[in-house]
Design an enzyme around this catalytic site. Structure first.
Site, PDB file in Angstrom:
ATOM      1  N   HIS A 615       0.789  -1.202  -0.021  1.00  0.00           N
ATOM      2  CA  HIS A 615      -0.030  -0.087  -0.119  1.00  0.00           C
ATOM      3  C   HIS A 615       0.820   1.236   0.085  1.00  0.00           C
ATOM      4  O   HIS A 615       0.749   2.127  -0.946  1.00  0.00           O
ATOM      5  CB  HIS A 615      -0.871  -0.010   1.324  1.00  0.00           C
ATOM      6  N   GLU A 616       1.842   1.321   0.968  1.00  0.00           N
ATOM      7  CA  GLU A 616       2.745   2.439   1.218  1.00  0.00           C
ATOM      8  C   GLU A 616       3.433   2.755  -0.036  1.00  0.00           C
ATOM      9  O   GLU A 616       3.829   3.651  -0.757  1.00  0.00           O
ATOM     10  CB  GLU A 616       3.660   2.367   2.203  1.00  0.00           C
ATOM     11  N   HIS A 619       1.598   4.622  -2.829  1.00  0.00           N
ATOM     12  CA  HIS A 619       1.911   6.082  -2.797  1.00  0.00           C
ATOM     13  C   HIS A 619       3.068   6.536  -3.507  1.00  0.00           C
ATOM     14  O   HIS A 619       3.185   7.452  -4.217  1.00  0.00           O
ATOM     15  CB  HIS A 619       1.787   6.373  -1.228  1.00  0.00           C
ATOM     16  N   GLU A 643      -5.368   6.413  -1.522  1.00  0.00           N
ATOM     17  CA  GLU A 643      -5.661   5.186  -0.950  1.00  0.00           C
ATOM     18  C   GLU A 643      -5.993   4.364  -1.726  1.00  0.00           C
ATOM     19  O   GLU A 643      -5.772   3.079  -1.627  1.00  0.00           O
ATOM     20  CB  GLU A 643      -6.643   5.644   0.106  1.00  0.00           C
ATOM     21  N   HIS A 755      -7.026  10.036  14.560  1.00  0.00           N
ATOM     22  CA  HIS A 755      -7.527  11.179  13.709  1.00  0.00           C
ATOM     23  C   HIS A 755      -8.158  12.331  14.140  1.00  0.00           C
ATOM     24  O   HIS A 755      -8.032  13.434  13.235  1.00  0.00           O
ATOM     25  CB  HIS A 755      -8.285  10.508  12.362  1.00  0.00           C
TER      26      HIS A 755
END
EC number: 3.4.-.-
Length: 867
Positions: A615-616, A619, A643, A755
């Site tokens: 996932h990272e 990015h 995302e 968050h």
């Protein structure tokens, strides 16, 4: 993966939302702080001795171009400085690094406020449109307080809340807690313990330590944010937030109305009925509509802005709007059959034998009527008695008329939408212009200044529409999980009102449920989870997992990670770091300095962290793809895109083929055969889908309510004396979750979620978790995959990689709808693909819940009806 990774976009926004650039500087993307003259020329920096005022006096468009060139260069430098300070603070949260970050944040804020004022001056140029206008609008979109005092106050409150959060996490991890253990990680306890009493104690420890102390600070923080939003022309901070996260999002209800009107116009014989009933003596409705539409544009409030665009794109040499109407009319007449030029028409029209005399009379009469006081009301009431807004119909008819004129579509595309080869797309764009005339928009400039997203946005309607589509599937999953937990713990623990106690779901916030998959997988006898993790630990190191992720992206044709990435990234937890603190939150960084991309996380060798690394790295591949864009455009077109891209790799990673290629899925072919082997594969497939649903599907309602709650707080609909009650109202309504113990307004359970005190947007995950399946399906189609969607493996498909990378290269230079359509064929986010992905699981869940007589939903008896 939110459970194991908070991307750099989320981590970074604590500072960047403070300065109004969340939608622009995605994922903490920054560059080096020093550049020589050649580098400055490369990025379009101003020349020595140039003056914006001098340039403006010579040529305003040239001055604007020079300003934007300098702005992008300076923005790149400023973002580099802020990113480096952020990286250093997250790696080493010393007082010195904290102070440096605070100072650089203040400098950035001060610089931004000054630059925004200058940008707004350039934006007033009436001849400005296209890319330059878009860059200025994107840069100017902010909720930054204009006063130094308010900006400092906001930054201090943000730093205070995040520091408190991290300090309490540190204490909970290192000090003796009510659990009676030293050096214990409460998140691990929530994931691994099956003792309901212990889970309840840990759940309370976390909230008492973290949530309650933040409550009073958060109340003040809301006031400060709303003040800053008002300072920038927004009704409250939620209006800014929605607009910055999802710009250019159309209104679903308005779309329905427009589509219905278009439908009516296409019905057989309707055009004849329209002409005969509304204009019985008028042989050519299109001419009247043409004139009415032009006159309407001239009378729109604020039309001075649009007229500049009209003049520039359609009639660049015509400074007079009334003359434009005449020219348009004359051009239309010249296109009539039988007239070689205007003189032929003129000669014929001056004599009684002219066949078009009635048309001229009709048009002149209509022009006369339109100038009468109050005629617009009469027109609407008499001609369209059941239509509250004539302008909508006029717009639609006019657009349809333009598209049918011989050769006009080519002219339209070339002059106004030169990058758009598709007539259907033109209709969508024209519709966006039409929206400007609807109630709620004062004029075009107001809408444009708000980056194509109004103060009363339709984002809520889009979210509701998506949630309505996936909610039935979620209800099936919820009923199944509730039943399995009841079998494990009994009704005395789970309860009988249909909701699930939040502490039983394996996660501190009950946002992901995959940690209790050992209780919930349909067929535990073929569950490979433990086997996969054990095999990973035997065969791979943390660095090997990063290499595996890189190999996936390079197989699609994406570039390898850079030398700086391998030298400067941080993959393994150090002794002083605590899981759950910001130091261990997985994130990706772009430092805007030729190849300096970094990843930060505290990885373990496990399938969960392998997913996070994929996932990272997604990015970072996105960073590299749009690295050639101007600095303002080095961001995704909406907050959900980054995302979604990272999660596409996860979906492919977890396919049966990819697991077998890694040697992580046992090959049972030697032990079983025929029908038994097929049944075993089907069971493993359902287990995998269940684990994915516990991660992705279970998360959807939580990702929706975090920002729904905050938006209502900003709007004043949720007041400080109802913070906690409304939080749990949302959780019950959307998730079917209840607190394990009674809560009061002395508690502040929202603040126990990182968050909230760190002021990081969350609803982007909701859209991303649906949109990723839509993108994944499109790429699977391109790759040539056939079969069930959840079995698709994209590895090695250069065609899919090229399609994806072409979209990523655009950054935010084009609207998200346009970019989504380039990849998927649809310019709206749809839930069809996620429902297709989980279709086999849904059939299984429905049968299970019927067999076990489970009530679907909570608080009310909602029985399942399956045909």
């Amino acid at each position: 993966m939110v459970s194991t990774a908070f991307s750099g976009y989320i981590l970074g926004s604590v500072f960047l939302t403070a300065i109004g650039l969340t939608s622009l500087v995605t994922e903490f993307t920054f560059g080096s702080s020093t550049h020589n003259d050649n580098q400055r020329k490369e990025y379009g920096g101003a020349r020595q001795g140039d003056s914006y005022s001098n340039l403006r006096s010579k040529d305003s468009l040239e001055a604007t171009a020079q300003f934007l060139s300098d702005l992008n260069f300076q923005l790149r430098q400023m973002k580099n400085s802020l990113a480096r300070a952020t990286w250093n603070f997250q790696i080493n949260g010393s007082v010195e690094n904290k102070d440096k970050l605070a100072n650089i944040t203040e400098q950035y804020n001060d610089w931004y406020v000054l630059q925004k004022e200058e940008a707004l001056i350039y934006r007033t140029n009436p001849d400005l449109f296209g890319d330059m206008a878009r860059q200025l609008d994107m840069f100017s979109l902010s909720a930054v307080a204009k006063s130094d005092e308010m900006r400092r106050r906001q930054t201090n409150l943000e730093n205070t809340m995040e520091t408190l959060y991290n300090i309490e996490v540190e204490k909970l991890s290192s000090n003796k807690t009510t659990t009676g253990h030293h050096q214990i990680n409460l998140l691990t306890v929530m994931a691994t313990s099956r003792d309901p009493n212990r889970l309840k104690r840990v759940w309370l420890d976390w909230r008492n330590a973290i949530g309650s102390p933040i409550r009073s600070i958060y109340r003040e923080y809301v006031d400060v944010l709303n003040f800053a939003a008002n300072d920038n022309g927004f009704s409250d901070y939620s209006a800014y937030w929605k607009q910055s996260l999802f710009p250019e999002t159309p209104d679903l209800y308005r779309i329905v109305n427009i589509v219905y009107c278009l439908h009516l116009l296409t019905l057989p014989g309707f055009s004849d009925y329209w002409k005969q009933s509304m204009f019985p003596e008028t042989p050519d409705l299109y001419r009247i509509v043409n004139i009415v539409y032009c006159l309407h544009l001239l009378t729109c409030p604020g039309f001075s802005d649009y007229s500049a665009y009209w003049k520039q794109s359609l009639f660049p040499e015509t400074p007079d709007l009334y003359r434009i109407v005449n020219i348009v009319y004359c051009l239309h007449l010249l296109a009539l059959p039988g007239f070689s030029d205007y003189s032929a028409y003129w000669k014929q029209s001056l004599f009684p034998e002219t066949p078009d005399l009635y048309r001229i009379v009709n048009i002149v009469y209509c022009l006369h009527l339109l100038t009468l006081p109050g005629f617009s009301d009469y027109w609407k009431q008499s001609m369209f008695p059941e239509t509250p807004d004539l302008y909508r119909i006029v717009n639609i008819v006019y657009c349809l008329h333009l598209l049918t004129l011989p050769g006009f579509s080519d002219y339209w595309k070339q002059s106004m939408f030169f990058e758009t080869p598709d007539l259907y797309r033109i209709v969508n764009i024209v519709y966006c212009l039409h929206l400007l005339t609807l109630p709620g928009f004062s004029d075009y400039s107001a809408y444009w200044k708000q980056s194509l997203f109004p103060e009363t946005p339709d984002l809520d309607r889009m979210l509701d529409s998506l949630w309505d589509k996936v909610r039935p599937l979620y209800l099936q999953l919820h009923a199944y999980v509730r039943h399995r937990l009841t079998l494990r713990y009994g009704r005395g623990v789970v309860g009988t009102d249909g909701t699930i106690p939040a502490h039983l779901l394996g996660d501190m916030w009950a946002q992901h449920w995959n940690h209790i998959s050992d209780i919930l997988v349909p067929y535990p006898e073929v569950d490979d989870t433990l086997t996969i993790d054990a095999e990973l630990k035997k065969r791979f190191t943390t660095i090997d997992m990063v290499r595996l992720a890189e190999n996936f992206y390079t197989s699609l044709g994406f570039p390898e990670m850079t030398r700086q990435f391998w030298r400067k990234s941080h993959f393994v937890k150090r002794l002083e770091e605590r899981e759950g603190s910001s130091a261990c939150q997985a994130s990706a960084f772009d430092l805007y300095d030729a190849g300096d991309y970094r990843m930060k996380m505290c990885a373990k060798v496990s399938i969960s962290d392998l997913k996070t690394i994929h996932h990272e790295m997604g990015h970072i591949e996105y960073f590299m793809a749009y690295s050639n864009q101007p600095t303002i455009y080095r961001a995704p077109p909406s907050a959900a895109f980054h995302e979604s891209v990272g999660d596409i790799a996860q979906l492919s990673l977890l396919s049966e083929n990819r697991m077998q290629a890694f040697g992580l899925t046992p090959n049972r072919s030697s032990r079983v055969g025929g029908n038994s082997r097929w049944k075993s594969k089907k069971k493993r497939s359902l287990n995998k889908l269940m684990q994915m649903a516990l991660d992705k599907l279970a998360f959807l309602p939580f990702s929706l309510i975090v920002d729904r709650w905050r938006w209502q707080v900003f709007q004043g609909n949720i007041t400080p004396n109802s913070y906690n009650r409304k939080w749990w109202d949302f959780r019950r309504q959307y998730q079917g979750i209840r607190p394990p113990v009674p809560r009061s307004e002395q508690d502040f359970d929202p603040g126990a979620k990182y968050h909230i005190p760190a002021h990081m947007p969350f609803v982007s995950y909701f859209v991303a978790y649906i949109q990723e399946f839509q993108m994944y399906r499109a790429l699977c189609d391109v790759s040539g995959h056939s079969g069930m969607l959840h079995e698709c493996d994209l590895y090695g498909s250069q065609e899919a990689g090229q399609r994806l990378r072409n979209m990523l290269k655009a950054g935010s230079s084009r609207p998200w709808q346009e970019q989504l359509k380039s990849l998927t064929g649809s310019d709206s986010v749809t839930a069809d693909a996620i429902l297709e992905y989980f279709r086999p699981l849904r059939f299984w869940l429905e049968r299970y819940n019927i067999y076990h007589d489970q009530t679907i939903g909570w608080d009310a008896e909602i029985k399942l009806d399956v045909k």
